[in-house]
Design a protein around this motif. Structure first.
Motif, mmCIF file in Angstrom:
data_model
loop_
_atom_site.group_PDB
_atom_site.id
_atom_site.type_symbol
_atom_site.label_atom_id
_atom_site.label_comp_id
_atom_site.label_asym_id
_atom_site.label_seq_id
_atom_site.Cartn_x
_atom_site.Cartn_y
_atom_site.Cartn_z
ATOM 1 N N SER A 79 -98.250 87.705 1.898
ATOM 2 C CA SER A 79 -99.530 87.018 1.857
ATOM 3 C C SER A 79 -99.413 85.587 2.391
ATOM 4 O O SER A 79 -100.244 85.127 3.184
ATOM 5 N N ASP A 80 -98.365 84.865 1.993
ATOM 6 C CA ASP A 80 -98.185 83.486 2.487
ATOM 7 C C ASP A 80 -98.028 83.458 4.003
ATOM 8 O O ASP A 80 -98.613 82.629 4.692
ATOM 9 N N VAL A 81 -97.209 84.391 4.529
ATOM 10 C CA VAL A 81 -96.951 84.378 5.974
ATOM 11 C C VAL A 81 -98.253 84.701 6.723
ATOM 12 O O VAL A 81 -98.586 84.048 7.730
ATOM 13 N N ALA A 82 -99.038 85.650 6.186
ATOM 14 C CA ALA A 82 -100.304 86.001 6.848
ATOM 15 C C ALA A 82 -101.240 84.797 6.852
ATOM 16 O O ALA A 82 -101.904 84.509 7.862
ATOM 17 N N GLN A 83 -101.288 84.079 5.730
ATOM 18 C CA GLN A 83 -102.200 82.925 5.670
ATOM 19 C C GLN A 83 -101.735 81.799 6.596
ATOM 20 O O GLN A 83 -102.551 81.149 7.259
ATOM 21 N N ALA A 84 -100.424 81.587 6.642
ATOM 22 C CA ALA A 84 -99.914 80.533 7.539
ATOM 23 C C ALA A 84 -100.219 80.906 8.989
ATOM 24 O O ALA A 84 -100.642 80.066 9.794
ATOM 25 N N ALA A 85 -100.030 82.190 9.310
ATOM 26 C CA ALA A 85 -100.276 82.639 10.686
ATOM 27 C C ALA A 85 -101.740 82.405 11.072
ATOM 28 O O ALA A 85 -102.037 81.898 12.162
ATOM 29 N N ALA A 86 -102.650 82.749 10.155
ATOM 30 C CA ALA A 86 -104.076 82.582 10.469
ATOM 31 C C ALA A 86 -104.431 81.099 10.588
ATOM 32 O O ALA A 86 -105.210 80.706 11.458
ATOM 33 N N SER A 92 -102.444 74.873 20.003
ATOM 34 C CA SER A 92 -101.936 75.165 21.348
ATOM 35 C C SER A 92 -100.480 75.628 21.248
ATOM 36 O O SER A 92 -100.024 76.423 22.057
ATOM 37 N N ALA A 93 -99.751 75.123 20.262
ATOM 38 C CA ALA A 93 -98.377 75.583 20.043
ATOM 39 C C ALA A 93 -98.150 75.758 18.533
ATOM 40 O O ALA A 93 -97.785 74.816 17.835
ATOM 41 N N PRO A 94 -98.414 76.974 18.023
ATOM 42 C CA PRO A 94 -98.287 77.191 16.573
ATOM 43 C C PRO A 94 -96.853 77.509 16.141
ATOM 44 O O PRO A 94 -96.096 78.131 16.888
ATOM 45 N N ASN A 131 -94.552 88.410 14.504
ATOM 46 C CA ASN A 131 -95.663 89.189 15.057
ATOM 47 C C ASN A 131 -96.809 88.286 15.498
ATOM 48 O O ASN A 131 -97.659 88.687 16.285
ATOM 49 N N SER A 132 -96.877 87.054 14.943
ATOM 50 C CA SER A 132 -97.980 86.171 15.359
ATOM 51 C C SER A 132 -97.554 85.030 16.257
ATOM 52 O O SER A 132 -98.390 84.452 16.939
ATOM 53 N N THR A 133 -96.311 84.618 16.230
ATOM 54 C CA THR A 133 -95.872 83.540 17.124
ATOM 55 C C THR A 133 -94.379 83.682 17.433
ATOM 56 O O THR A 133 -93.614 84.203 16.611
ATOM 57 N N ASP A 134 -93.998 83.161 18.606
ATOM 58 C CA ASP A 134 -92.572 83.183 18.982
ATOM 59 C C ASP A 134 -91.810 82.074 18.287
ATOM 60 O O ASP A 134 -90.582 82.049 18.325
ATOM 61 N N ASP A 135 -92.568 81.117 17.724
ATOM 62 C CA ASP A 135 -91.931 79.921 17.189
ATOM 63 C C ASP A 135 -91.856 80.011 15.662
ATOM 64 O O ASP A 135 -92.808 79.667 14.952
ATOM 65 N N VAL A 136 -90.729 80.527 15.176
ATOM 66 C CA VAL A 136 -90.574 80.725 13.725
ATOM 67 C C VAL A 136 -89.364 79.940 13.226
ATOM 68 O O VAL A 136 -88.278 80.004 13.800
ATOM 69 N N GLU A 137 -89.618 79.193 12.152
ATOM 70 C CA GLU A 137 -88.538 78.408 11.527
ATOM 71 C C GLU A 137 -88.236 79.011 10.163
ATOM 72 O O GLU A 137 -89.136 79.413 9.439
#
Ligand code: KIV
Ligand code: ZN
Length: 515
Positions: A79-86, A92-94, A131-137
């Motif tokens: 749920s947290d990851v889905a909310q952060a993604a949205a 422009s660079a998420p 699945n939502s961005t290439d930029d994951v930390e």
């Protein structure tokens, strides 16, 4: 070619977790714009799952900031990851920053999870974020107290799952610089796929070594530092952005990398964050403290006049202490004020809003000769505060103070639209006026902090007052500014009381409680 050190600012997330430092969406946008102007590479705009308000703030920043990457924090759950993604999607660079604790004490007593379950959750969260961005930390929380072999296993697995930044937090500010530097060097050399990620550090200042730890890590190969303006943050705070940036810039003989920060924007950022949060900057704070470039002792002044470098290792102008500051006054027109505010990143949604702020500017310019950028920022903060002040509004006050007599104050407030007054004596006019406010609107609170700072130089400067109140386990900060410091104090007290009237807003990402 000089290597780039990525500056990741978390003032709006970890800084805001500091008790009493919570900000409105509008205030966060003002800070985000200033961070963008300073060329911060990544802005951690918040923790979207904390509350609908936090989600909206991150989304608004993602829409409005173009130059910096916008990051949202998420615990390692769906749920947290889905909310952060949205929330970061419009950027422009998420970036999505997901974390889970890896130290034995956190895994056993906070998460109640076995190490393998933690590893599984970390990998799943990173895959979902990818699945939502290439930029994951990814951050292994409390890495400073984690068992190193396990840390290596987790890092290797999350890089394989798609994390491109690995952030090593010293969550409780426990490690020492030499230890932390060595840890970073070992992790980079031991994790087989470490070359596929940027190593980052996130240091807390509980033992006063957050900046030293961050710099030691940079010497060991970290290429991202997480920091906050003025070192704001949980407990003793995070590593301070201005100190890291200027240490790296000033000691290019020691470091093999540099940041892209426009250092002349450092002081305006510091002033803005202090003004909005009500957390004053101590005078002897490096880089941004009032005394940081003041040479008081005669011998130092003599040396500096003969040759600046005798006692100065940086130029005050380079961090924004400029002598040629643009000043407005009572003859400045609406267009000039609008233009100056726009240069500070402050825009108005309606003409009425601009007119109201211009009216406040005129009142201030009648009281003081020169109106500086800091005065304008305080004015705008107050405008936002007025919009928040739903229950209590300041109407008028009167006070008497004379040698040998007990000071007395009468305060008139509008409470839910109805005007009421009360008079009280007190131990000084500020105390008398606070008691008069209590006479109109009795509450059960404890005053934790009262501080007054001059916003600019000169005896006609506005006083900026911070009041921190605690009530029923909650801590809030109130701010007020005025050329009359008693008035500024009452405004700050009312601002804090209004905040206590609002419901608790959010989940804390690391403790799971509300703040
Ligand atoms: O201090 C910490 O560990 C954090 C993480 C969420 C990165 O703030
Ligand atoms: Zn932190």
């Amino acid at each position: 070619m000089q290597e780039r050190l990525i500056v990741f600012d978390t003032t709006l997330r970890d800084g805001e977790q500091s008790p009493g430092a919570s900000m409105t969406t509008e205030e966060k946008i003002r800070i985000a714009r200033q961070l963008e102007k300073m060329h911060v590479d990544v802005i951690e705009a918040g923790f979207p799952a904390a509350s609908p308000g936090d989600f909206d703030a991150v989304q608004a920043i993602a829409r409005q900031v173009q130059e910096s990457k916008i990051c949202g924090l998420a615990r390692a759950n769906e749920s947290d990851v889905a909310q952060a993604a949205a929330a970061v999607a419009p950027a422009s660079a998420p970036r999505i920053h997901t974390f889970i604790a890896t130290s034995p004490i956190h895994m056993q007593d906070k998460l109640r999870m076995a190490p393998d379950q933690v590893l599984e959750r970390a990998v799943a969260a990173v895959k979902q974020a990818r699945n939502s961005t290439d930029d994951v930390e990814f951050s292994p929380e409390d890495a400073g107290r984690s068992e190193e072999d396990f840390l290596c296993r987790v890092i290797e697995a999350v890089i394989k799952a798609g994390a491109s930044t690995i952030n090593i937090p010293d969550t409780v500010g426990y490690t020492m610089p030499s230890q932390f530097g060595e840890l970073i060097a070992r992790l980079i050399s031991r994790v087989p796929n470490s070359d596929q990620a940027v190593f980052s550090v996130h240091c807390h200042n509980d033992l006063g070594v957050a900046v030293a730890n961050s710099l030691a890590a940079v010497q060991s190969g970290a290429r991202q530092v997480e920091c906050t303006v003025n070192g704001l943050g949980e407990r003793a705070g995070n590593a301070s952005l201005e100190e890291i940036v200027m240490a790296i810039r000033t000691r290019q003989d020691v470091f093999t990398c540099d940041t892209g920060i426009d250092s002349t924007q450092i002081l305006p950022a510091s002033r803005l964050v202090s003004n909005i949060t009500g957390f004053p900057v101590q005078p002897n704070k490096a880089i941004v403290g009032a005394n940081a470039f003041a040479h008081e002792a005669g011998i130092h002044q003599d040396g500096v006049i003969k040759r600046r470098e005798t006692y100065e290792i940086m130029r005050a102008e380079d961090v924004g202490w400029s002598a040629n500051r643009i000043v407005l006054g009572k003859h400045s027109g609406r267009a000039a004020v609008k233009e100056r505010l726009a240069a500070l990143g402050i825009e108005f949604e309606t003409e009425e809003d601009l007119n109201r702020t211009f009216g406040h500017f005129k009142e201030l310019a009648d009281k003081k000769h020169e109106v500086f950028d800091e005065d304008l920022q305080a004015l705008v903060t107050e405008r936002a505060t007025e919009q928040l002040n739903e229950r209590l509004q300041f109407v008028a006050m009167k006070f008497v103070s004379q040698t040998g007599e007990m000071p007395a104050a009468t305060v008139t407030l509008r409470v839910d639209g109805v005007e009421e007054s009360a008079t009280s004596t007190g131990d000084g006019v500020v105390d008398a006026s606070f008691q008069a406010v209590d006479g109109v609107f009795p509450t059960d609170n404890t005053l934790l902090l009262y501080s007054v700072n001059a916003i600019t130089a000169g005896s006609d400067s506005q006083g900026e007052v911070s009041v921190r109140l605690q009530s029923g386990g909650r801590i809030v900060n109130g701010q007020g500014a005025d050329t009359d410091i008693v008035m500024a104090s009452v405004k700050a007290y009312i601002n804090a009381l209004n905040k206590l009237e609002l419901p608790p807003r959010r989940f804390h990402p690391q403790s799971e409680g509300t703040v």
